[in-house]
Scaffold this active site. Sequence first.
Site, PDB file in Angstrom:
ATOM      1  N   ASP A 184      37.216  38.353  31.357  1.00  0.00           N
ATOM      2  CA  ASP A 184      38.325  37.646  32.004  1.00  0.00           C
ATOM      3  C   ASP A 184      37.920  36.237  32.402  1.00  0.00           C
ATOM      4  O   ASP A 184      36.730  35.893  32.440  1.00  0.00           O
ATOM      5  CB  ASP A 184      38.786  38.407  33.251  1.00  0.00           C
ATOM      6  CG  ASP A 184      37.672  38.523  34.289  1.00  0.00           C
ATOM      7  OD1 ASP A 184      36.563  38.973  33.939  1.00  0.00           O
ATOM      8  OD2 ASP A 184      37.905  38.130  35.455  1.00  0.00           O
ATOM      9  N   GLU A 251      35.993  40.237  36.659  1.00  0.00           N
ATOM     10  CA  GLU A 251      34.904  39.696  37.480  1.00  0.00           C
ATOM     11  C   GLU A 251      35.434  38.647  38.439  1.00  0.00           C
ATOM     12  O   GLU A 251      35.001  38.556  39.578  1.00  0.00           O
ATOM     13  CB  GLU A 251      33.826  39.084  36.565  1.00  0.00           C
ATOM     14  CG  GLU A 251      32.500  38.763  37.283  1.00  0.00           C
ATOM     15  CD  GLU A 251      32.495  37.434  38.013  1.00  0.00           C
ATOM     16  OE1 GLU A 251      31.654  37.242  38.899  1.00  0.00           O
ATOM     17  OE2 GLU A 251      33.342  36.570  37.711  1.00  0.00           O
TER      18      GLU A 251
HETATM   19 ZN   LIG Z   1      31.795  34.143  35.530  1.00  0.00          ZN
END
Ligand SMILES: [Zn+2]
Length: 593
Positions: A184, A251
Site C-alpha cells: 500500500d 502499513e
Molecule cells: Zn513505507
Amino acid sequence: MKGPKTVYDGLPAPTQAHKSSSSCATFKKALLVPVIVAACLTGRHYLSSNAAPWSSGFLDDTIGRDLRAKEPLCPQSVPLVPEKNAQMWARLGSSYGTKEFVTKAVEYLGGAVRVRTESFDKMDVVGKDPRWEVFGPFHNYLLETFPLVHSTLALTKVNTYGLVYEWKGSDSSLKPLLLAAHQDTVPVDMTTLDQWEHPPWSGYFDGERVWGRGSSDDKSGLIGIMTTLETLISNEWTPTRGIVLAFGFDEEASGLHGASALGKYLEKTYGENAFSMLVDEGGEFSQQKGAVIAVPGIGEKGYLDVRVEVTSPGGHSSIPPAHTSIGILASLLVQYETNPYKVSLNRTTPVYGFVQCLAAHAPDVPASLKKKIRKSLGSNKALKEAEKELFQDPTIKNLAATTQAIDLIDGGVKTNALPERAWAVVNHRIATESSVDATKAHDTALLKELAAKFNLSYTAFGETLTSEPAYGTLTLSDAWGAALEPAPISPTDADAAAYKILSGTIKATYNAHRSLKDDGIVVAPGIMTGNTDTRYYWKLTENIFRYNHHNQGSGKALSGVHTVNESIPVDAFVEMIRFFTTLILNVDESKAL
Ligand SMILES: [Zn+2]
Ligand SMILES: *[C@@H]1O[C@H](CO)[C@@H](O)[C@H](O)[C@H]1NC(C)=O
Ligand SMILES: *[C@@H]1O[C@H](CO)[C@@H](O)[C@H](O)[C@H]1NC(C)=O
Ligand SMILES: *[C@@H]1O[C@H](CO)[C@@H](O)[C@H](O)[C@H]1NC(C)=O
C-alpha cells in the site's frame, strides 16, 4: 542531467577470488599486526583484486570477533561479498549496469506505481470495505510481471490481500530469511494534483527518476525484492536456506489488517524465533558529518496517546467559578510542558551506538566531542559531558527521549455555558529503554498534585486514585487503545552474526555500485521514530532490521515520500536490487546464522 553520477558497472569477473581469499586467511593468525588488519579491514584486498577474501565463514570464527574488538568504538564489518556464488554475483552486478536491465527495472517499478493501492485510516475489515479491492489488480500485476517467482515460490494469501511467498531451501535445518515490504501507499491529497511534476499514478520515467506515489515508499522495496528473485531464478540459482517474503497491505494505516494477520500466520506456520533475520523498510544511507552513513533501524520507539479529560459542573457563564474545565485542562497541559521527560544518554540506547559511530568514523565531528564520546565508554563524567553537547541537537535528544506533544484539544460548546468537559491528547514516543507502563506512571504522577489542587477525583488508566467527593473529575486513558511497547533491540554486539552480515552486505553493495576501491560507507545502528509492519513480527526473530539500501542524499528534497512529487532515481532503485541480491546470497552462504 542533474543528480548523482551514475555508476552502473558492477565488478569485473572475480579472477583471483581464492588466491586473495587465502591471502587474508593467512593473516588470521597474525592479527596483532595492525597494518595487515587495517588492509583487510578496508577491504582493499577484495576490491583491488576484484575478489572475495571474506567469506561468510570468516564471520563465524573467533578471529572475526577479535578483529572487531580492535576498535571498541563502532567496530565495522568488512565488506562481505558472496564467495560460493562469487561468479554469479559479479555477473549479475555487471548486468545491473546495462541499459537493458535498467529499462526492465524502470518498467517493473513504473508498472507497479500505475496500479493505485492507497490505504486509509479507519478502514473496515476486508470484505466489507470496498477500498481494499484495489489490491486484487496489484496481485495480478505481480503475477504477470514476475512469472518465475510465481512458478517457483509457493504463494499464500493471508486475509485475502496479504502476500506470503515461500522458497524452500535445500537445507531445512537452516532458519529462513524473511524479507518484508508493503503493497500500500499513503493516499494522494487530491487538492495537490496540479503540484505534481508528473502525475502520481503515471510511473513516468524522465530518464533519471521514476515518478509517482509509492515509487519510493515502498514499491521500490517490494519490486526490488521481486526483481531480485526473478533474476536469481532466471539464473538457475536455488537457495540452501529458505526465503520467505511477507508483503502487508496497510502499513501506512498501522498494519491492523495486513501485517497483523501476516504476523499471526507466520508465527503459526513457522513458529517463534523461526527466522534467521528479517529485513523490512526503514533507515537509509546519507552523508552525515563528512561520512556516508547507513543507518539500519535496530529498534523502534514505543507509542502512547494519553487522553487527558477534565469534567466539572456546568452552569451559566455569568456566575463562573475561578476555574472552568478548560482552565483546569490548560493548567494540566502547562504542567506537561514545563516538565518534559528527563532524558539521558544511556549506554544501552541505540542512539549511543550511533554517536559512537559518528565519533569513530565521521571526520566533521569536532575533535573535542570525539574525545568525550571515546572517554564516555568508561567514564560517567565524560558520558554526561558528551550528552550535554550531543543533546543540543534536538534530533539526537528526541531520539533518546520519551517525547511528548500535545496534539489534540477539545472543550466547550457555547460562550454563555460553562464547559462541563474538556480534553486533550498527548502523544508520546517512548524511549527504547522505557515502557508503556513507565510512561503511564510518569504522567499519572505528573498530574497528581494538580488534581488535588483543583479538587478533582482522579482516575488514571482504569485505576481510581482519589474517589472522595470532589468538584470534578480528571481521567487519563489510552486514547485509542493503540499503545505499543518499544520494540526489542536487535543485537549488534560482537557476536551478532546477522548484524555483521547485514553490515558487510551494505558495504559490499555500496562499494560495488560505485566501483570503489576503498570502503566508502559506515554502518551505524539507528532507531525508528515511527513503526513499520515489523511491530507484528517481533516474535519471529530477534534480528529485525529496518533498512532500505536507498541513498537519501540522492534526493531527500526531491524524494516526496508521503507528499507531492514522490519519485526515485533509477540508479538508487538499481542499487536496491544490488543490495537484495548481495543480501540473499550472503545470507544463503552463511553458516553463522
Ligand atoms: Zn513505507
Ligand atoms: C513538484 O514539482 C514541480 C515541478 O518541478 C514544482 O513546481 C513543485 O513546486 C513541486 N512541489 C513541491 C511541493 O515540491
Ligand atoms: C538512563 O540512565 C540514567 C542514569 O544515568 C537513569 O537514571 C535512567 O533511569 C536511565 N533511563 C532509562 C530509560 O533506563
Ligand atoms: C471538593 O469538592 C467537594 C464537592 O464539591 C466538596 O464537598 C469538598 O469540600 C471539596 N474539597 C475541597 C478540599 O475543597
